[in-house]
Each structure stands twice: as C-alpha cells, then as structure tokens.
Design a protein around this motif. Structure first.
Motif, mmCIF file in Angstrom:
data_model
loop_
_atom_site.group_PDB
_atom_site.id
_atom_site.type_symbol
_atom_site.label_atom_id
_atom_site.label_comp_id
_atom_site.label_asym_id
_atom_site.label_seq_id
_atom_site.Cartn_x
_atom_site.Cartn_y
_atom_site.Cartn_z
ATOM 1 N N VAL A 286 0.834 -1.209 0.000
ATOM 2 C CA VAL A 286 0.000 0.000 0.000
ATOM 3 C C VAL A 286 0.865 1.255 0.000
ATOM 4 C CG1 VAL A 286 -1.698 1.330 1.312
ATOM 5 C CG2 VAL A 286 -1.931 -1.165 1.148
ATOM 6 N N LEU A 287 1.864 1.288 0.869
ATOM 7 C CA LEU A 287 2.738 2.459 0.971
ATOM 8 C C LEU A 287 3.482 2.718 -0.333
ATOM 9 C CD1 LEU A 287 4.267 1.972 4.557
ATOM 10 C CD2 LEU A 287 2.543 3.637 3.857
ATOM 11 N N LEU A 288 3.987 1.656 -0.962
ATOM 12 C CA LEU A 288 4.732 1.829 -2.209
ATOM 13 C C LEU A 288 3.818 2.219 -3.369
ATOM 14 C CD1 LEU A 288 7.227 -1.138 -1.797
ATOM 15 C CD2 LEU A 288 7.796 1.300 -1.796
ATOM 16 N N THR A 289 2.563 1.770 -3.334
ATOM 17 C CA THR A 289 1.596 2.191 -4.352
ATOM 18 C C THR A 289 1.340 3.697 -4.249
ATOM 19 O OG1 THR A 289 0.527 0.018 -4.287
ATOM 20 C CG2 THR A 289 -0.740 1.842 -5.231
ATOM 21 N N LEU A 290 1.373 4.231 -3.022
ATOM 22 C CA LEU A 290 1.130 5.659 -2.787
ATOM 23 C C LEU A 290 2.403 6.498 -2.850
ATOM 24 C CD1 LEU A 290 -1.339 5.312 0.241
ATOM 25 C CD2 LEU A 290 -1.926 5.832 -2.138
ATOM 26 N N PHE A 291 3.531 5.872 -3.175
ATOM 27 C CA PHE A 291 4.840 6.536 -3.123
ATOM 28 C C PHE A 291 4.853 7.833 -3.934
ATOM 29 C CE2 PHE A 291 9.285 7.277 -4.127
ATOM 30 C CZ PHE A 291 9.962 6.898 -2.974
ATOM 31 N N SER A 292 4.467 7.770 -5.204
ATOM 32 C CA SER A 292 4.523 8.955 -6.074
ATOM 33 C C SER A 292 3.644 10.081 -5.540
ATOM 34 C CB SER A 292 4.085 8.589 -7.495
ATOM 35 O OG SER A 292 4.964 7.640 -8.053
ATOM 36 N N THR A 293 2.476 9.723 -5.048
ATOM 37 C CA THR A 293 1.535 10.735 -4.539
ATOM 38 C C THR A 293 2.061 11.391 -3.271
ATOM 39 O OG1 THR A 293 -0.328 9.483 -5.450
ATOM 40 C CG2 THR A 293 -0.829 11.128 -3.758
ATOM 41 N N LEU A 294 2.490 10.573 -2.310
ATOM 42 C CA LEU A 294 2.938 11.106 -1.021
ATOM 43 C C LEU A 294 4.246 11.880 -1.141
ATOM 44 C CD1 LEU A 294 2.062 8.114 1.344
ATOM 45 C CD2 LEU A 294 0.789 10.234 0.973
ATOM 46 N N MET A 295 5.092 11.526 -2.115
ATOM 47 C CA MET A 295 6.344 12.260 -2.291
ATOM 48 C C MET A 295 6.123 13.625 -2.936
ATOM 49 S SD MET A 295 8.812 10.544 -0.955
ATOM 50 C CE MET A 295 10.313 11.213 -1.657
ATOM 51 N N GLY A 296 4.885 13.923 -3.293
ATOM 52 C CA GLY A 296 4.572 15.238 -3.845
ATOM 53 C C GLY A 296 4.478 16.322 -2.791
ATOM 54 N N ASN A 297 4.439 15.923 -1.520
ATOM 55 C CA ASN A 297 4.400 16.884 -0.414
ATOM 56 C C ASN A 297 5.580 16.627 0.507
ATOM 57 O OD1 ASN A 297 3.479 17.293 2.648
ATOM 58 N ND2 ASN A 297 2.425 18.828 1.391
ATOM 59 N N GLN A 298 6.184 17.704 0.994
ATOM 60 C CA GLN A 298 7.404 17.578 1.789
ATOM 61 C C GLN A 298 7.209 16.717 3.032
ATOM 62 O OE1 GLN A 298 9.089 21.186 3.715
ATOM 63 N NE2 GLN A 298 10.937 20.784 2.496
ATOM 64 N N TRP A 299 6.147 16.942 3.771
ATOM 65 C CA TRP A 299 5.989 16.282 5.063
ATOM 66 C C TRP A 299 5.361 14.902 4.952
ATOM 67 C CZ3 TRP A 299 9.146 18.161 8.280
ATOM 68 C CH2 TRP A 299 9.497 19.508 8.203
ATOM 69 N N THR A 300 4.439 14.709 4.006
ATOM 70 C CA THR A 300 3.938 13.351 3.799
ATOM 71 C C THR A 300 5.043 12.472 3.209
ATOM 72 O OG1 THR A 300 3.069 13.917 1.585
ATOM 73 C CG2 THR A 300 1.561 14.092 3.474
ATOM 74 N N GLY A 301 5.923 13.101 2.426
ATOM 75 C CA GLY A 301 7.044 12.360 1.841
ATOM 76 C C GLY A 301 8.015 11.861 2.892
ATOM 77 N N LEU A 369 10.499 5.782 -8.464
ATOM 78 C CA LEU A 369 11.248 4.719 -7.802
ATOM 79 C C LEU A 369 10.356 3.838 -6.929
ATOM 80 C CD1 LEU A 369 14.481 6.676 -6.771
ATOM 81 C CD2 LEU A 369 14.275 4.929 -8.551
ATOM 82 N N GLY A 370 9.214 4.382 -6.506
ATOM 83 C CA GLY A 370 8.283 3.582 -5.728
ATOM 84 C C GLY A 370 7.784 2.379 -6.509
ATOM 85 N N TRP A 371 7.584 2.543 -7.816
ATOM 86 C CA TRP A 371 7.135 1.420 -8.659
ATOM 87 C C TRP A 371 8.234 0.375 -8.790
ATOM 88 C CZ3 TRP A 371 2.226 1.628 -8.763
ATOM 89 C CH2 TRP A 371 1.557 2.861 -8.857
ATOM 90 N N ASN A 372 9.479 0.831 -8.813
ATOM 91 C CA ASN A 372 10.616 -0.100 -8.838
ATOM 92 C C ASN A 372 10.587 -0.999 -7.603
ATOM 93 O OD1 ASN A 372 13.219 -1.110 -9.784
ATOM 94 N ND2 ASN A 372 14.134 0.097 -8.142
ATOM 95 N N SER A 373 10.444 -0.389 -6.428
ATOM 96 C CA SER A 373 10.384 -1.165 -5.183
ATOM 97 C C SER A 373 9.118 -2.014 -5.110
ATOM 98 C CB SER A 373 10.438 -0.226 -3.974
ATOM 99 O OG SER A 373 11.716 0.365 -3.852
ATOM 100 N N LEU A 374 8.014 -1.480 -5.645
ATOM 101 C CA LEU A 374 6.737 -2.200 -5.591
ATOM 102 C C LEU A 374 6.824 -3.537 -6.333
ATOM 103 C CD1 LEU A 374 3.734 -2.170 -4.750
ATOM 104 C CD2 LEU A 374 3.246 -1.080 -6.950
ATOM 105 N N ALA A 375 7.539 -3.570 -7.461
ATOM 106 C CA ALA A 375 7.661 -4.809 -8.236
ATOM 107 C C ALA A 375 8.356 -5.895 -7.405
ATOM 108 C CB ALA A 375 8.442 -4.536 -9.521
ATOM 109 N N TYR A 376 9.430 -5.515 -6.726
ATOM 110 C CA TYR A 376 10.133 -6.477 -5.871
ATOM 111 C C TYR A 376 9.281 -6.855 -4.661
ATOM 112 C CZ TYR A 376 14.285 -5.158 -8.565
ATOM 113 O OH TYR A 376 15.181 -4.923 -9.572
ATOM 114 N N CYS A 377 8.567 -5.865 -4.106
ATOM 115 C CA CYS A 377 7.760 -6.103 -2.911
ATOM 116 C C CYS A 377 6.625 -7.081 -3.206
ATOM 117 C CB CYS A 377 7.195 -4.782 -2.387
ATOM 118 S SG CYS A 377 6.352 -4.920 -0.806
#
Length: 393
Positions: A286-301, A369-377
C-alpha cells in the motif's frame, strides 16, 4: 555438547557480539563516506576510486560461502578469534597503506572474513540460546550492531576523517576490533565444536526448494528497500526540497528507525515469523503504491520514508532464523553454510535494485522509484505467504 550459559553470561556475550557487528559495519561503510578523501590521497579520480566498494562487495559475496564450506568442521571459538585477528590485520593495513594497490589488498582481506564473522556470530547465539525467543532476539541484536554503525560509527568516522585523516577513521575501527578480539578470547566459551560432514553433505542444503524460496525472498526484500533507498539523498534534497542540514537530521532519524526495526524484527521472529510478516508486507504494498503521490508533499514524503524505513527493513531476523531452523532440523552439517545465505543474497538484492533503480530514474524520474520497489515487494509478499505456510507445516 555445546556449553550453555547463564542469563548473565549470555547477555555479556550479546554485548560483545553487538560490538563486533558494529565494528564490521563501520569498516564496510567507512570507505563510502570518505571516497573523495581517499581519491585525493592516492591521486585518483572519484570515478576510478569508487570501484573499491564493488571489490569489497564481490569479495564478500564470493569468498564467504567458500570459507563456510571449508571451515565447517572447525571449532567456532578458534574460528571466530582467528578471523577477528585476520580482520584486525586487514584494518591496520587499511590505516597505513602507502599505495592504492595495498589499500585494495587490505579491503580484500577484510571482505574475505567479514561475511563469515557475521555468520559465525549468528550460529553461536543460535546454538547457545535457551529458547526460540532468546534466539530470535539475539540474532536481532547482531543486526542492531550494523544499524548502530550507520547511525553512529560512519558519521563519527567521517568527522574523524575531516578533522584529522581518513586513515585515522580506520585506526578507530582497528582499536574497536582489538578490544572485540580480546573480549572474544576471554568471554567466548571454548566448547563450540564444528559440524561433521564433507562438501557434499553441506551442498545438499541447496537442493531444498524451501531454501531457494528463502533466498528469493531475501533478494526481493532487500531490493524492495534499495529500489528507492539507493537514491535516498536526491529524494530528500531534490524531490522533498529539504536543506543539507535537514538531510543529515532525516538520515539520522532513518538510522534510528532502522535500529527499532531490528528489535521489532527479533520479536516477529519469535512470535510467528513469516505468519506475522504477512500483514507487514501488505502495508508495504500500500505504501509503495502511494509513493509517487505522497512524495509530492514535503511532510507526507518524509513520513512515508520513515514508515518504509521501519516496515521494509523488518525482515532480517525472521529469514535468518528460518534458514538456521531448517538447516538444524534437516541438514545439520550445513548450518554454517545456511547462516551465510541471508548476508550473501541481501547484497545480490542491493545490486539488482540499484541497477533497475538507475533505469527507472533515468526514464521516469525520482518519484517513480516507488514502482521499482513495488515490483520487488510484490514478489516478496507472495513468498512471505508461501514461507508462512511452510513454517505452519
């Protein structure tokens, strides 16, 4: 029979082993923090000197299983003390190498025994522990030593290098190694016999499909972490726009989180192992699926990086205990070889993730890069469920 220790004696032994793993982590990572200074000393470019890291990693991965196969019958007391002495010689040579070739030789020497030292520590605590809970937590403390090296040892080595010489950072490691060797000589029980069996008796371990499931899990779990962590500095600086000072603080926080993850890892290993890991890997997906979205904000990132730093790094003790349990039950002659598998294939996972992360970064940018990790996860999650079924049987 292996000598059993009192609770007090076992705790002293664990403290010593944490010191040894701390020493191993400092020596391995020290070069990375001081590459530019080393390059300047030997009048080489940074790109030319950076292959020192690769040489250490490849030596570690290739030599460790060979040493495990060749020393399986040795008394573990003499084996550990002997390897610590070799490690000490290599570290001293690193501190006083007059040429790059001699420095390279020193790195090969230390890498040749570093993996086996880590493995022998795991086997000794596994055999001396009184129950599964004590065994799992002891293995977790060994991994904690490496985390302490990244949080305390490596920054300290960098400070020493910046204020005096980079060689003095290796002098610090040599002093710690000498203390650890002396403690091992005095504290470690002598009655730690090796295992019986020849090469064939040990290699039969690799015919077990469950072992290969575990190996694939280690590779994918490590790749899940390094699928994004390879570029952690640019993620924090360029994507989240934190300052250089804030970067140091965030890296320190991530290091502390890793220490807590190792402790939680030991508790998971003693309370269900892979069965307990299953929801953790669902959370990772779940976290890695949301990686791109959450990294769009400094504090959620930064919150995401902290959460991932805990949940993704939590697999160390369960898989190491899994390998040792399986080898002890089915392949007692191959316990030492089994103890090396996690460390060896963790490095394979790092290398694989770094390669794919470079391609993802080049074509789609840092937030992908979140999608990269998601594939392995995803593969690691499937294997987590499969290994949980194996343990239940």
């Amino acid at each position: 029979m292996t000598q059993k220790l009192s609770h007090h004696q076992f705790n002293i032994l664990i403290v010593m082993f944490v010191l040894i793993s701390f020493m191993l982590g400092c020596n391995e990572f020290m070069v990375v923090g001081n590459l530019s200074l080393i390059a300047g000393t030997y009048h080489e470019s940074l790109s030319q000197i950076s292959w020192l890291v690769a040489v250490f990693a490849w030596t570690y991965a290739i030599v460790t299983p060979l040493v495990a196969l060749g020393t399986n019958h040795c008394n573990k007391y003499y084996l550990l003390v002997g390897m610590l002495l070799v490690f000490l010689v290599g570290t001293i040579l690193s501190a006083c190498s007059p040429t790059l070739n001699i420095f390279l030789l020193s790195r090969v020497i230390t890498a040749s025994v570093a993996g086996m030292i880590e493995s022998v520590l795991s086997v000794i605590v596994y055999q001396l522990a009184k129950d599964p809970k004590q065994r799992s937590m002891a293995v977790a403390y060994i991994y904690t030593g490496f985390s302490l090296a990244s949080v305390v040892g490596v920054p300290l080595g960098t400070i020493i290098a910046n204020h005096w010489r980079w060689q003095d950072a290796f002098v610090m490691v040599a002093v710690v190694t000498a203390v650890a060797t002396l403690l091992a000589f005095m504290v470690l029980p002598r009655n730690l016999p090796g295992e019986k069996g020849n090469f064939r008796d040990q290699l039969v371990l690799l015919k077990d499909y469950q072992i290969w499931w575990g190996i694939c899990f280690v590779i994918c779990a490590a790749a899940t972490l390094y699928g994004y962590y390879t570029y952690i500095r640019p993620l924090i600086r360029q994507t989240l726009h934190f300052s250089a000072n804030q970067l140091s603080l965030i890296l320190l926080i991530l290091g502390v989180v890793d220490i807590f993850a190792n402790q939680a890892s030991g508790r998971i290993a003693s309370r269900g192992g892979f069965r307990t890991l299953r929801p953790v890997y669902i959370i990772n997906l779940v976290l890695l699926t949301l990686f791109s979205t959450l990294m769009g904000n400094q504090w959620t990132g930064v919150l995401l990086l902290i959460l991932l730093g805990f949940t993704v790094a939590i697999f160390g003790s369960p898989i190491q205990v899994f390998f040792l349990d399986l080898a002890t039950t089915r392949y007692p002659s191959a316990v030492m070889l089994a103890s090396t598998l996690s460390a060896i294939f963790y490095n394979v996972g790092i290398a694989l993730a770094a390669m794919s992360a470079g391609q993802v970064y080049r074509h789609w940018g840092l937030t992908a890069l979140g999608w990269n990790s998601l594939a392995y996860c995803l593969v690691a999650t499937i294997l987590t469920f499969a290994l949980a079924r194996v343990k239940r049987r």
